[in-house]
Motif scaffolding. Sequence first.
Motif, PDB file in Angstrom:
ATOM      1  N   ILE A   9      -4.717  -0.443   5.623  1.00 33.57           N
ATOM      2  CA  ILE A   9      -5.313   0.498   4.680  1.00 33.57           C
ATOM      3  C   ILE A   9      -4.307   1.592   4.345  1.00 33.57           C
ATOM      4  CG2 ILE A   9      -7.141   2.201   4.343  1.00 33.57           C
ATOM      5  CD1 ILE A   9      -8.873   0.511   6.261  1.00 33.57           C
ATOM      6  N   SER A  10      -4.082   1.798   3.040  1.00 29.05           N
ATOM      7  CA  SER A  10      -3.258   2.905   2.551  1.00 29.05           C
ATOM      8  C   SER A  10      -4.172   3.802   1.740  1.00 29.05           C
ATOM      9  CB  SER A  10      -2.114   2.392   1.672  1.00 29.05           C
ATOM     10  OG  SER A  10      -1.312   1.495   2.396  1.00 29.05           O
ATOM     11  N   ALA A  19      -7.016   3.884  -3.250  1.00 31.09           N
ATOM     12  CA  ALA A  19      -6.894   3.338  -1.902  1.00 31.09           C
ATOM     13  C   ALA A  19      -6.503   1.870  -2.032  1.00 31.09           C
ATOM     14  CB  ALA A  19      -8.223   3.464  -1.165  1.00 31.09           C
ATOM     15  N   VAL A  20      -5.605   1.425  -1.183  1.00 27.85           N
ATOM     16  CA  VAL A  20      -5.208   0.015  -1.177  1.00 27.85           C
ATOM     17  C   VAL A  20      -5.560  -0.569   0.188  1.00 27.85           C
ATOM     18  CG1 VAL A  20      -3.316  -1.633  -1.397  1.00 27.85           C
ATOM     19  CG2 VAL A  20      -3.320   0.446  -2.801  1.00 27.85           C
ATOM     20  N   ILE A  21      -6.340  -1.635   0.151  1.00 30.01           N
ATOM     21  CA  ILE A  21      -6.737  -2.342   1.370  1.00 30.01           C
ATOM     22  C   ILE A  21      -6.180  -3.756   1.269  1.00 30.01           C
ATOM     23  CG2 ILE A  21      -8.644  -3.177   2.775  1.00 30.01           C
ATOM     24  CD1 ILE A  21     -10.388  -1.008   1.371  1.00 30.01           C
ATOM     25  N   VAL A  49     -10.502   1.721  -5.604  1.00 31.30           N
ATOM     26  CA  VAL A  49     -10.026   0.902  -4.488  1.00 31.30           C
ATOM     27  C   VAL A  49      -9.411  -0.381  -5.022  1.00 31.30           C
ATOM     28  CG1 VAL A  49     -10.697  -0.341  -2.392  1.00 31.30           C
ATOM     29  CG2 VAL A  49     -11.820   1.833  -2.962  1.00 31.30           C
ATOM     30  N   ILE A  50      -8.251  -0.719  -4.484  1.00 34.38           N
ATOM     31  CA  ILE A  50      -7.612  -2.004  -4.755  1.00 34.38           C
ATOM     32  C   ILE A  50      -7.722  -2.828  -3.482  1.00 34.38           C
ATOM     33  CG2 ILE A  50      -5.476  -3.224  -5.300  1.00 34.38           C
ATOM     34  CD1 ILE A  50      -4.555  -0.647  -6.755  1.00 34.38           C
ATOM     35  N   LEU A  51      -8.370  -3.981  -3.580  1.00 29.63           N
ATOM     36  CA  LEU A  51      -8.466  -4.909  -2.457  1.00 29.63           C
ATOM     37  C   LEU A  51      -7.412  -5.980  -2.668  1.00 29.63           C
ATOM     38  CD1 LEU A  51      -9.936  -5.714   0.119  1.00 29.63           C
ATOM     39  CD2 LEU A  51     -11.536  -7.017  -1.296  1.00 29.63           C
ATOM     40  N   LEU A  81     -13.786  -1.046  -8.041  1.00 29.46           N
ATOM     41  CA  LEU A  81     -13.041  -1.913  -7.132  1.00 29.46           C
ATOM     42  C   LEU A  81     -12.280  -2.931  -7.962  1.00 29.46           C
ATOM     43  CD1 LEU A  81     -12.369  -3.059  -4.274  1.00 29.46           C
ATOM     44  CD2 LEU A  81     -14.397  -4.514  -4.544  1.00 29.46           C
ATOM     45  N   ALA A  82     -10.987  -3.037  -7.710  1.00 27.77           N
ATOM     46  CA  ALA A  82     -10.155  -4.064  -8.321  1.00 27.77           C
ATOM     47  C   ALA A  82      -9.676  -4.987  -7.203  1.00 27.77           C
ATOM     48  CB  ALA A  82      -8.960  -3.444  -9.040  1.00 27.77           C
ATOM     49  N   VAL A  83      -9.606  -6.278  -7.481  1.00 27.43           N
ATOM     50  CA  VAL A  83      -9.219  -7.257  -6.471  1.00 27.43           C
ATOM     51  C   VAL A  83      -7.964  -7.986  -6.935  1.00 27.43           C
ATOM     52  CG1 VAL A  83      -9.987  -9.236  -5.104  1.00 27.43           C
ATOM     53  CG2 VAL A  83     -11.663  -7.539  -5.860  1.00 27.43           C
TER      54      VAL A  83
END
Length: 116
Positions: A9-10, A19-21, A49-51, A81-83
């Motif tokens: 997690i960043s 946030a980048v997971i 959030v970027i997954l 949320l972006a994946v």
Amino acid sequence: MQESVAVTISFDKDSAEPAVIAITGELDLSNCDAVRARLDEVGLIATRVILDLQDLDFIDSTGLSTVVRLGKQVKERGGQLAVVVTKPSIRKLFSITALDKRFAISESIEEVHFSD
């Protein structure tokens, strides 16, 4: 026996950056509870959030439900949320389950764009 999974997690809650997971390995029934606990650290706070699933080798239905849960947490606060998915087999699962209609799917972190 628990399958191998890693969650990185960043996230800086005081930064405007998303946030980048990153999840690597296999996300399935054997490890979803532990992964959900880690995702909650960000999902209940961040609004963008970027997954990153570029290095995910396998995901089952419980793994997909974990992604949906994260998306709901983010959306409840008006976030997005972006994946990131690169592997064809995982991209196909997102397509078959219509999750590609629910979330913005990109092939790299650099391609991710959030609407304002």
